[in-house]
Motif scaffolding. Structure first.
Motif, mmCIF file in Angstrom:
data_model
loop_
_atom_site.group_PDB
_atom_site.id
_atom_site.type_symbol
_atom_site.label_atom_id
_atom_site.label_comp_id
_atom_site.label_asym_id
_atom_site.label_seq_id
_atom_site.Cartn_x
_atom_site.Cartn_y
_atom_site.Cartn_z
ATOM 1 N N VAL A 27 1.017 -1.549 0.549
ATOM 2 C CA VAL A 27 -0.127 0.316 -0.022
ATOM 3 C C VAL A 27 0.785 0.691 0.249
ATOM 4 N N MET A 28 0.337 2.341 -0.207
ATOM 5 C CA MET A 28 1.053 3.324 -0.809
ATOM 6 C C MET A 28 1.124 4.366 0.742
ATOM 7 N N ASP A 37 -4.455 2.434 9.458
ATOM 8 C CA ASP A 37 -4.911 2.904 8.162
ATOM 9 C C ASP A 37 -4.191 2.308 7.222
ATOM 10 N N ALA A 38 -2.490 1.529 7.016
ATOM 11 C CA ALA A 38 -2.703 0.562 6.403
ATOM 12 C C ALA A 38 -3.277 -0.110 6.106
ATOM 13 N N LEU A 39 -4.217 -0.635 7.283
ATOM 14 C CA LEU A 39 -4.810 -2.001 7.194
ATOM 15 C C LEU A 39 -6.218 -1.745 6.461
ATOM 16 N N ASN A 40 -6.522 -1.030 7.529
ATOM 17 C CA ASN A 40 -7.821 0.082 6.224
ATOM 18 C C ASN A 40 -7.417 0.027 4.948
ATOM 19 N N MET A 41 -6.659 0.740 3.920
ATOM 20 C CA MET A 41 -6.350 0.140 3.050
ATOM 21 C C MET A 41 -6.595 -0.825 1.825
ATOM 22 N N VAL A 42 -5.765 -1.809 3.024
ATOM 23 C CA VAL A 42 -5.928 -2.990 2.836
ATOM 24 C C VAL A 42 -7.086 -4.019 2.063
ATOM 25 N N LYS A 43 -7.706 -3.902 3.505
ATOM 26 C CA LYS A 43 -9.732 -4.501 3.455
ATOM 27 C C LYS A 43 -10.430 -3.534 2.000
ATOM 28 N N TRP A 44 -10.051 -2.558 2.275
ATOM 29 C CA TRP A 44 -10.930 -1.462 1.314
ATOM 30 C C TRP A 44 -10.895 -1.483 0.254
ATOM 31 N N GLN A 46 -8.106 -3.559 -1.375
ATOM 32 C CA GLN A 46 -7.886 -5.307 -1.642
ATOM 33 C C GLN A 46 -7.683 -5.531 -1.630
ATOM 34 N N GLU A 47 -8.540 -6.268 -0.489
ATOM 35 C CA GLU A 47 -8.712 -7.770 0.556
ATOM 36 C C GLU A 47 -9.924 -7.287 1.021
#
Length: 238
Positions: A27-28, A37-44, A46-47
């Protein structure tokens, strides 16, 4: 300036997976973003099946406790700039994994309930509030800060070795009322903790103190409870 962060997450779905496995996601993020925030970006983006607990995102609710690079932390308090560009995220140790980063907290809360973590005083209430001196309030101020995230208990080798150990968090919450001059159930709590699986299971390793996101002096509080049991009264340890 945004840069790439790789999250290596230990994943497990008991409905489809035989064993846990690691999956990597890029993630960027900005340096001041949090791991949450990084986990949220993955969930929202990517996965969507990635599962973890989160709520206030301000270090108050304690729901997003997990292991970040092998250390128990709150994902909402750990900044990207402090963990590098490759981060391993795993569930807390010592509890059954429900899915991915979500663990079964019921054993933890059962131990918490066992120490009577609430105010007990059957005397007739005064006309106004029950007053305390500043010194009386300061006696237990530190242990009022617990947010029940379980970071301390799941960092404890004594807990890893014996799931019946009441654990640091429960002792911290017992301390909060044992040393409250207005409470009348200190004796019962001390009796409950004066047990093989109670306060004496602590080996004074200090992992709990280092893991606490609220910086509670947990090992010190456990020592004070031990002294109260030995002296027969919390008032004797002042």
């Amino acid at each position: 300036m945004a840069s790439k962060l790789t999250l290596r997450i230990l994943r497990y779905n008991p409905e489809t997976d035989e064993v846990p496995y690691y999956a990597e996601y890029a993630v960027m993020v900005d340096p001041t973003d949090r791991v949450l925030d990084a986990l949220n970006m993955v969930k929202w983006y990517q996965e969507g099946s990635l599962t973890y607990r989160r709520s206030c995102a301000h270090g108050i609710c304690g729901s997003d406790a997990m292991r970040i690079n092998g250390v128990n932390r709150l994902a909402c308090k750990v900044l990207v700039r402090d963990v590098g560009d490759f981060v391993t995220v795993e569930p807390l140790m010592g509890f059954r994994v429900i899915k991915d980063l979500v663990v079964d907290m019921e054993p933890f809360f059962a131990q918490y309930r066992s120490v009577l973590p609430f105010f007990i005083n059957d005397a007739r209430p005064p006309e106004r509030e029950r007053l305390q001196t500043v010194a009386d309030r300061e006696r237990f101020d530190d242990t009022t800060k617990c947010i029940l995230c379980a970071a301390c208990t799941t960092s404890c080798p004594s807990f890893w070795a014996n799931e019946d150990f009441v654990g640091p968090a429960a002792i911290v919450n017992a301390h909060r009322f044992i040393f409250d001059s207005r409470d009348e159930a200190a004796g019962e709590r001390l009796e409950r903790l004066n047990d093989r699986e109670g306060v004496w299971r602590c080996r004074t390793i200090f992992n709990c103190t280092e893991a606490c996101p609220r910086e509670i002096k947990i090992t010190k509080a456990i020592g004070e409870v031990k002294k109260a049991i030995l002296y027969g009264s919390p008032r004797a340890t002042k």
